[in-house]
Design an enzyme around this catalytic site. Structure first.
Site, PDB file in Angstrom:
ATOM      1  N   ARG A 170       6.050   7.274  -8.562  1.00 27.30           N
ATOM      2  CA  ARG A 170       6.592   6.200  -7.742  1.00 27.30           C
ATOM      3  C   ARG A 170       5.760   4.954  -7.937  1.00 27.30           C
ATOM      4  O   ARG A 170       4.549   4.990  -7.749  1.00 27.30           O
ATOM      5  CB  ARG A 170       6.448   6.619  -6.272  1.00 27.30           C
ATOM      6  CG  ARG A 170       7.709   6.857  -5.605  1.00 27.30           C
ATOM      7  CD  ARG A 170       7.611   7.215  -4.162  1.00 27.30           C
ATOM      8  NE  ARG A 170       6.366   7.098  -3.440  1.00 27.30           N
ATOM      9  CZ  ARG A 170       6.276   7.219  -2.133  1.00 27.30           C
ATOM     10  NH1 ARG A 170       7.366   7.440  -1.419  1.00 27.30           N
ATOM     11  NH2 ARG A 170       5.135   7.130  -1.511  1.00 27.30           N
ATOM     12  N   THR A 187       6.992  -1.242  -5.730  1.00 28.69           N
ATOM     13  CA  THR A 187       8.454  -1.249  -5.540  1.00 28.69           C
ATOM     14  C   THR A 187       8.957   0.075  -4.964  1.00 28.69           C
ATOM     15  O   THR A 187      10.082   0.150  -4.468  1.00 28.69           O
ATOM     16  CB  THR A 187       9.178  -1.447  -6.886  1.00 28.69           C
ATOM     17  OG1 THR A 187       8.897  -0.306  -7.714  1.00 28.69           O
ATOM     18  CG2 THR A 187       8.714  -2.709  -7.586  1.00 28.69           C
ATOM     19  N   ASP A 239      -0.715  13.033   0.274  1.00 29.89           N
ATOM     20  CA  ASP A 239      -0.263  12.919  -1.116  1.00 29.89           C
ATOM     21  C   ASP A 239      -0.370  14.292  -1.783  1.00 29.89           C
ATOM     22  O   ASP A 239      -1.464  14.795  -2.041  1.00 29.89           O
ATOM     23  CB  ASP A 239      -1.129  11.888  -1.854  1.00 29.89           C
ATOM     24  CG  ASP A 239      -0.558  11.591  -3.234  1.00 29.89           C
ATOM     25  OD1 ASP A 239      -0.359  12.549  -4.016  1.00 29.89           O
ATOM     26  OD2 ASP A 239      -0.287  10.416  -3.526  1.00 29.89           O
ATOM     27  N   ASP A 270      -2.296  14.539  -5.206  1.00 25.03           N
ATOM     28  CA  ASP A 270      -3.750  14.385  -5.063  1.00 25.03           C
ATOM     29  C   ASP A 270      -4.369  15.613  -4.410  1.00 25.03           C
ATOM     30  O   ASP A 270      -5.445  16.065  -4.797  1.00 25.03           O
ATOM     31  CB  ASP A 270      -4.073  13.134  -4.226  1.00 25.03           C
ATOM     32  CG  ASP A 270      -3.896  11.857  -5.038  1.00 25.03           C
ATOM     33  OD1 ASP A 270      -3.955  11.937  -6.289  1.00 25.03           O
ATOM     34  OD2 ASP A 270      -3.698  10.800  -4.427  1.00 25.03           O
TER      35      ASP A 270
HETATM   36  C1  PRP Z   1       5.222  12.117  -5.071  1.00 22.31           C
HETATM   37  C2  PRP Z   1       5.967  13.427  -4.888  1.00 22.31           C
HETATM   38  C3  PRP Z   1       7.365  13.072  -5.281  1.00 22.31           C
HETATM   39  C4  PRP Z   1       7.487  11.641  -4.817  1.00 22.31           C
HETATM   40  C5  PRP Z   1       8.293  11.616  -3.553  1.00 22.31           C
HETATM   41  O1  PRP Z   1       4.920  11.910  -6.395  1.00 22.31           O
HETATM   42  O2  PRP Z   1       5.426  14.491  -5.605  1.00 22.31           O
HETATM   43  O3  PRP Z   1       7.605  13.171  -6.670  1.00 22.31           O
HETATM   44  O4  PRP Z   1       6.160  11.169  -4.567  1.00 22.31           O
HETATM   45  O5  PRP Z   1       8.503  10.314  -3.141  1.00 22.31           O
HETATM   46  P1  PRP Z   1       9.947   9.656  -3.121  1.00 22.31           P
HETATM   47  O6  PRP Z   1      10.866  10.661  -2.476  1.00 22.31           O
HETATM   48  O7  PRP Z   1       9.730   8.441  -2.274  1.00 22.31           O
HETATM   49  O8  PRP Z   1      10.348   9.325  -4.524  1.00 22.31           O
HETATM   50  P2  PRP Z   1       4.127  10.602  -6.883  1.00 22.31           P
HETATM   51  O9  PRP Z   1       5.072   9.498  -7.182  1.00 22.31           O
HETATM   52  O10 PRP Z   1       3.041  10.305  -5.884  1.00 22.31           O
HETATM   53  O11 PRP Z   1       3.535  11.036  -8.274  1.00 22.31           O
HETATM   54  P3  PRP Z   1       2.461  12.199  -8.604  1.00 22.31           P
HETATM   55  O12 PRP Z   1       3.135  13.523  -8.331  1.00 22.31           O
HETATM   56  O13 PRP Z   1       2.185  11.988 -10.028  1.00 22.31           O
HETATM   57  O14 PRP Z   1       1.269  12.008  -7.710  1.00 22.31           O
HETATM   58  N1  URA Z   2       4.574  11.554  -1.977  1.00 24.12           N
HETATM   59  C1  URA Z   2       3.666  12.386  -1.426  1.00 24.12           C
HETATM   60  O1  URA Z   2       2.925  13.079  -2.129  1.00 24.12           O
HETATM   61  N2  URA Z   2       3.565  12.428  -0.095  1.00 24.12           N
HETATM   62  C2  URA Z   2       4.341  11.704   0.705  1.00 24.12           C
HETATM   63  O2  URA Z   2       4.214  11.796   1.941  1.00 24.12           O
HETATM   64  C3  URA Z   2       5.292  10.835   0.122  1.00 24.12           C
HETATM   65  C4  URA Z   2       5.397  10.795  -1.235  1.00 24.12           C
END
Ligand code: PRP
Ligand code: URA
Length: 216
Positions: free
Chosen positions: A111, A115, A207, A210
């Site tokens: 994400r 944005t 997160d 993380d």
């Molecule tokens: C997190 C999570 C989803 C997304 C959800 O990933 O694992 O993929 O956010 O958010 P949304 O419903 O608003 O799209 P992130 O974008 O943080 O990437 P990562 O898994 O690489 O940390």
């Molecule tokens: N992605 C995450 O990992 N946690 C949240 O709460 C939202 C998006």
């Protein structure tokens, strides 16, 4: 036997006591990466049990040491597990414990922090994915942008049979996802209250990527 899920408008909330117990531990800010990884994998295994409830069976005759038994075995419909990177990876081992014959594809999305739009950086799916039922995995459904974009990629490849499995869903995410893909069922362990100003789920679990990989 009572069901261990509630269904409403294509959203299945898996309220089995073991899932709920482990979800509580996952939410706890004092649960660190090693335990978080193990718990997420265990919850995914329990969720696999519910998500595969509608797999077709075929009758078979099995010879036991005592005689013939009329039994049922899986018809052999093929499954592909598709985790959304990164956090979806944490659900793969648990799922493959129960569905060892599944092939695994990967969709890389993150994400954009400003944005909040999903950005694709990787997509590799099994060659025969069109012939498979796809179970898309990501623990978090926040705005719904990532999951909806991942389904767009799957549909571009003419994949029709898709289920989305997450751990925690926000109402905003469900609305966005089902606005774009109303026919795709969502399986989750909890429906939370909403999103904060940075689109993190409240109360959520923070997160997921993380916490899983210890990157913060
Ligand atoms: C997190 C999570 C989803 C997304 C959800 O990933 O694992 O993929 O956010 O958010 P949304 O419903 O608003 O799209 P992130 O974008 O943080 O990437 P990562 O898994 O690489 O940390
Ligand atoms: N992605 C995450 O990992 N946690 C949240 O709460 C939202 C998006």
């Amino acid at each position: 036997m009572s069901k261990t899920f509630k269904e409403m408008n294509g959203v299945y909330i898996l309220d089995h006591p073991l899932i709920q117990h482990k979800l509580a531990l996952l939410r706890d800010k004092n649960t660190h990466s090693k335990d978080f990884r193990e718990l997420l994998s265990e919850v995914a295994m329990l969720m696999a049990y519910e998500v595969t409830r509608d797999l077709p069976l075929r009758p078979v005759e099995i010879e036991t040491p005592m005689g013939m038994a009329h039994c049922h075995m899986l018809e052999g419909r093929n499954i592909a597990l598709v985790p959304i990177l990164r956090a979806g990876l944490g659900m793969v081992d648990g799922m493959t414990n129960l569905i060892p014959m599944a092939k695994i594809g990967h969709i890389g999305l993150y994400r954009d922090p400003v944005t909040l739009e999903p950005i694709e950086y990787y997509c590799k799916l099994p060659e025969d994915v069109q012939q498979r039922d796809v179970i898309l995995l990501d623990p978090m459904l926040a705005t719904g942008g990532s999951a909806a974009a991942a389904v767009d990629f799957l549909k571009m490849r003419e994949i029709k049979d898709i289920k989305f499995v997450c751990l925690v869903a926000a109402p905003e995410g469900i609305k966005h996802f089902h606005g774009a893909h109303p026919e795709i069922p969502i399986y989750c362990a909890a429906l939370d209250d909403g999103l904060d100003d940075h689109a993190y789920i409240l109360p959520g679990l923070g997160d997921a990527g993380d916490r899983l990989f210890g990157t913060k």
